[in-house]
Motif scaffolding. Structure first.
Motif, short mmCIF file in Angstrom:
data_model
loop_
_atom_site.label_atom_id
_atom_site.label_comp_id
_atom_site.label_asym_id
_atom_site.label_seq_id
_atom_site.Cartn_x
_atom_site.Cartn_y
_atom_site.Cartn_z
N GLY A 87 0.26 -2.71 5.21
CA GLY A 87 1.03 -3.08 4.03
C GLY A 87 2.17 -2.12 3.75
O GLY A 87 3.30 -2.54 3.43
N ALA A 88 1.91 -0.81 3.86
CA ALA A 88 2.96 0.18 3.60
C ALA A 88 4.08 0.08 4.61
O ALA A 88 5.26 0.15 4.26
N PHE A 89 3.76 -0.11 5.88
CA PHE A 89 4.79 -0.22 6.91
C PHE A 89 5.60 -1.51 6.76
O PHE A 89 6.80 -1.53 7.01
N THR A 90 4.92 -2.59 6.36
CA THR A 90 5.65 -3.84 6.13
C THR A 90 6.64 -3.70 4.99
O THR A 90 7.80 -4.14 5.08
N MET A 91 6.24 -3.05 3.90
CA MET A 91 7.15 -2.85 2.78
C MET A 91 8.24 -1.84 3.13
O MET A 91 9.35 -1.89 2.58
N THR A 92 7.94 -0.92 4.05
CA THR A 92 8.98 0.00 4.52
C THR A 92 10.09 -0.77 5.23
O THR A 92 11.28 -0.47 5.04
N LEU A 93 9.72 -1.75 6.04
CA LEU A 93 10.73 -2.59 6.68
C LEU A 93 11.58 -3.30 5.65
O LEU A 93 12.79 -3.49 5.84
N LEU A 94 10.97 -3.70 4.55
CA LEU A 94 11.69 -4.42 3.50
C LEU A 94 12.76 -3.56 2.83
O LEU A 94 13.88 -4.03 2.58
#
Length: 292
Positions: free
Chosen positions: A149-156
Motif C-alpha cells: 500500500g505504501a509503495f503504491t501511494m508513493t507511485l501516486l
C-alpha cells in the motif's frame, strides 16, 4: 470625423466594461455556488458526526456493532503508511527533480521525460492502483500488505513531488549559482548549500500537499485489496492494514443510521488531519521562503 472616431472608441470602451462586469458577476456566482455547496456538506457532516466524536472512536477497533465501533486500526494504518511513504517519496522525488533541473542536459530525451512526468501527475488514481496490484502485490509478492500500500501511494505522489520540487528549484535565481561557482564551489556544493536551502520552502510545501492527497485516496488501496475490517494493529510491513478513507467507505456502505454517523465522525477526523497538514505547509512556506 474625429468626433465620430471618439464616439466609436467610447462605445467600444463601454462595451468592454460591460463585458467585464458580466464576466465578473459570472465568476462571483460560480464561486458562491461552490462555496455554499461545500459549506452545506460540512454543516451536514458536523450535524451527523459530532455526537459520535468521542474517545471511543480513537481507542476502539472496528466492530460489527456501531455502539462499540472505532477507527483505531484505520488511524494507525494511515500513520504507518505516511511514515513509510514520506522518506521514500522525498528521496526519490526531490532527487529526480534535482537531477532534471541541475544535471540533465536540455535535450529531446529529457523533454520527453518531463512531458511524461507532467502527464503522470494528472493520471487518475485508479491507474496507480492497477499498477500497484500488478507490480507490488503480484510480481514482487508483497500481497495485501502495508508495504504494498505504501509503495503504491508513493507511485501516486511521486509525479506531484517531482513537478513541485522542479518549480521550486527553477525559481532560484541563476545569480546564486554563478556566485557559488565564482567562489570556487563544485556543482554538488552549489546544489546542496545554495540551491536546495533556497528552494526548501517550495519543496516541503509540495511534499506535504502530496502527502495530503495520498492520505485521502481510496481507489488505489481498494485495487490492491486493502482490508475494510481490521481489528488489530500492523506489527510488520507484511501485515494487512486499513486506512481512514477505506474505513469511512465501509461504514457509509452499511444501511444502519448509526454507521452513517460513525462515517461522518470519521470524515471530521480526516478533514481535521488534512487541514493540519495543509496549515503546516503554509507555515513552512512562510518560515523558509526567501525573497530575491
Amino acid at each position: 470625423m474625429n468626433s465620430i472616431f471618439q464616439d466609436a472608441n467610447r462605445q467600444q470602451i463601454a462595451n468592454r466594461r460591460r463585458k467585464d462586469v458580466i464576466i465578473h458577476l459570472v465568476f462571483i456566482v460560480a464561486t458562491s455556488i461552490g462555496v455554499l455547496a461545500l459549506c452545506a456538506l460540512i454543516i451536514d457532516i458536523l450535524m451527523d458526526g459530532l455526537s459520535r466524536l468521542q474517545p471511543d472512536l480513537f481507542t476502539n477497533f472496528p466492530s460489527r456493532k456501531a455502539a462499540g465501533s472505532g477507527m483505531k486500526s484505520a488511524i494507525v494504518g494511515s500513520i504507518y503508511m505516511l511514515i513509510i511513504m514520506l522518506p521514500v517519496s522525498f528521496i526519490l522525488g526531490v532527487g529526480a527533480a534535482i537531477y532534471l533541473e541541475e544535471y540533465a542536459g536540455k535535450n529531446r530525451f529529457t523533454r520527453l521525460i518531463q512531458l511524461n512526468i507532467s502527464t503522470l501527475a494528472g493520471v487518475p488514481s485508479i491507474v496507480y492502483g492497477i499498477l500497484g496490484l500488478t507490480l507490488f502485490v503480484r510480481l514482487l509478492a508483497f500481497e495485501r500488505s502495508l508495504l504494498a500500500g505504501a509503495f503504491t501511494m508513493t507511485l501516486l505522489v511521486l509525479p506531484i513531488i517531482i513537478v513541485s520540487a522542479q518549480e521550486a528549484i527553477r525559481a532560484v535565481p541563476k545569480s546564486r549559482r554563478d556566485a557559488s561557482f565564482a567562489l570556487g564551489a563544485t556543482k554538488w556544493q552549489t546544489v546542496s548549500r545554495s540551491v536546495i536551502p533556497s528552494s526548501i520552502s517550495g519543496i516541503l510545501t509540495g511534499v506535504i500537499l502530496a502527502m495530503s492527497r495520498a492520505i485521502g485516496e481510496t481507489a488505489p488501496l481498494v485495487m490492491i485489496g486493502a482490508m475494510t475490517y481490521i481489528n488489530f494493529l500492523p506489527t510488520s510491513l507484511k501485515d494487512s492494514f486499513t486506512v481512514m478513507p477505506i474505513q469511512i467507505y465501509n461504514w457509509i456502505s452499511k444501511p444502519q443510521l448509526e454507521f452513517k454517523e460513525l462515517a461522518a465522525s470519521g470524515i471530521i477526523v480526516l478533514l481535521a488531519l488534512l487541514l493540519i497538514m495543509n496549515f503546516s505547509a503554509i507555515l513552512l512556506r512562510n518560515k523558509y521562503q526567501k525573497k530575491y
